[in-house]
Design a protein around this motif. Sequence first.
Motif, PDB file in Angstrom:
ATOM      1  N   LYS A   1      37.868  43.850  41.864  1.00 45.65           N
ATOM      2  CA  LYS A   1      38.415  42.490  41.775  1.00 45.65           C
ATOM      3  C   LYS A   1      39.671  42.551  40.907  1.00 45.65           C
ATOM      4  O   LYS A   1      39.688  43.205  39.859  1.00 45.65           O
ATOM      5  CB  LYS A   1      37.357  41.587  41.124  1.00 45.65           C
ATOM      6  N   SER A   2      40.725  41.912  41.370  1.00 46.52           N
ATOM      7  CA  SER A   2      41.936  41.870  40.561  1.00 46.52           C
ATOM      8  C   SER A   2      42.616  40.517  40.727  1.00 46.52           C
ATOM      9  O   SER A   2      42.586  39.928  41.804  1.00 46.52           O
ATOM     10  CB  SER A   2      42.900  42.987  40.985  1.00 46.52           C
ATOM     11  N   HIS A   3      43.248  40.068  39.630  1.00 42.91           N
ATOM     12  CA  HIS A   3      44.045  38.843  39.680  1.00 42.91           C
ATOM     13  C   HIS A   3      45.523  39.175  39.837  1.00 42.91           C
ATOM     14  O   HIS A   3      46.365  38.293  39.756  1.00 42.91           O
ATOM     15  CB  HIS A   3      43.821  38.031  38.389  1.00 42.91           C
TER      16      HIS A   3
ATOM     17  N   MET B   1      35.782  49.497  38.453  1.00 44.03           N
ATOM     18  CA  MET B   1      36.980  49.960  37.751  1.00 44.03           C
ATOM     19  C   MET B   1      36.712  50.421  36.314  1.00 44.03           C
ATOM     20  O   MET B   1      37.594  50.982  35.677  1.00 44.03           O
ATOM     21  CB  MET B   1      38.034  48.842  37.691  1.00 44.03           C
TER      22      MET B   1
ATOM     23  N   ASP C   1      33.230  39.503  48.469  1.00 43.39           N
ATOM     24  CA  ASP C   1      31.940  39.509  47.772  1.00 43.39           C
ATOM     25  C   ASP C   1      31.782  38.238  46.941  1.00 43.39           C
ATOM     26  O   ASP C   1      32.434  38.090  45.907  1.00 43.39           O
ATOM     27  CB  ASP C   1      31.836  40.743  46.871  1.00 43.39           C
TER      28      ASP C   1
END
Length: 268
Positions: free
Chosen positions: A239-241, A200, A52
């Motif tokens: 989304k995660s880092h 989240m 995305d």
Amino acid sequence: MEYITLNNGLKMPIVGTGTNTYGKENNDYNGALTNKIPELVSALELGYRSIDAAISYRNEELVGRVLSESNVPREELFITTKVPPSEEYISTKEATRAAIDNSLKNFQTDYLDLLLIHHPIEDKEQLKNTWEVFEEYYEAGKLKAIGVSNFGKTQLNEMKEFAKVKPAVNQIQINLKEFNQDLLDVLQEEGITPVAWGPMKAEDHQKEVLDEIGKAYNKTGAQVLLRYQIERGVVVIPKSHNRENQASNIDLFDFQLTAEDIAKINNL
Ligand SMILES: NC(=O)c1ccc[n+]([C@@H]2O[C@H](COP(=O)([O-])OP(=O)(O)OC[C@H]3O[C@@H](n4cnc5c(N)ncnc54)[C@H](OP(=O)(O)O)[C@@H]3O)[C@@H](O)[C@H]2O)c1
């Protein structure tokens, strides 16, 4: 991976990855661009195929480079990007065409899977003109699906007056802080797939309940939350880092919530 079929028959992965802070200093949305996105490399390794993106995130070119340097075939990828409703991109049809052409160039591709209007366009004529350009590229096969983001019922109704192609998706905030149930009901009635941004977000007391539900399945509360959304037909783009969280956010297909679990979450 499981897929949802959009109203034009296109299959979209039900879980994708957000990118709005990828390739930026300190993982800050407004941070300067860095030259690399290890998180996107990691997401592709873990099996994410739906990406995305958005022109406003400023990192399309970098995301595009990482995608094309990966060994994932283009046909496996589902690339979404978004045109912002600012004069630079929507003042004329030519401006919108230039924006889409530039996104195609950034992603080093001759088609995008999904293009969205990022936020409502207040001026009806501009909305109509922008959508007509989206339809033109859709008809030409350069966009496999077209849709909107952050549109409410009023804007969706306005579009009915001129749209030849119905929006395939509406990407909106859906999480436990912002349930958005009324709009979700409208989308599902109209056959417009809801895509949840910010999926989240939850309060601590809500996370405790989710964690508790997850124990029975050996899953985390975050997984329960994502599973809850996909079971009711909502696409999620967490989304995660953090690679561990990325792995967990896509590991959702080996359990099913009970009616009792769902009722508990509905009551949060
Ligand atoms: N259309 C729009 O207007 C719009 C607006 C906002 C966002 N978006 C899109 O939606 C995507 C997702 O939204 P978002 O990035 O705002 O929020 P999000 O995905 O709901 O949340 C991201 C946060 O959740 C944490 N997280 C992720 N997985 C986790 C897990 N398994 N356990 C615990 N924490 C976890 C991340 O921290 P870690 O990095 O530490 O894991 C990060 O801080 C964006 O990247 C963007 O592509 C669209």
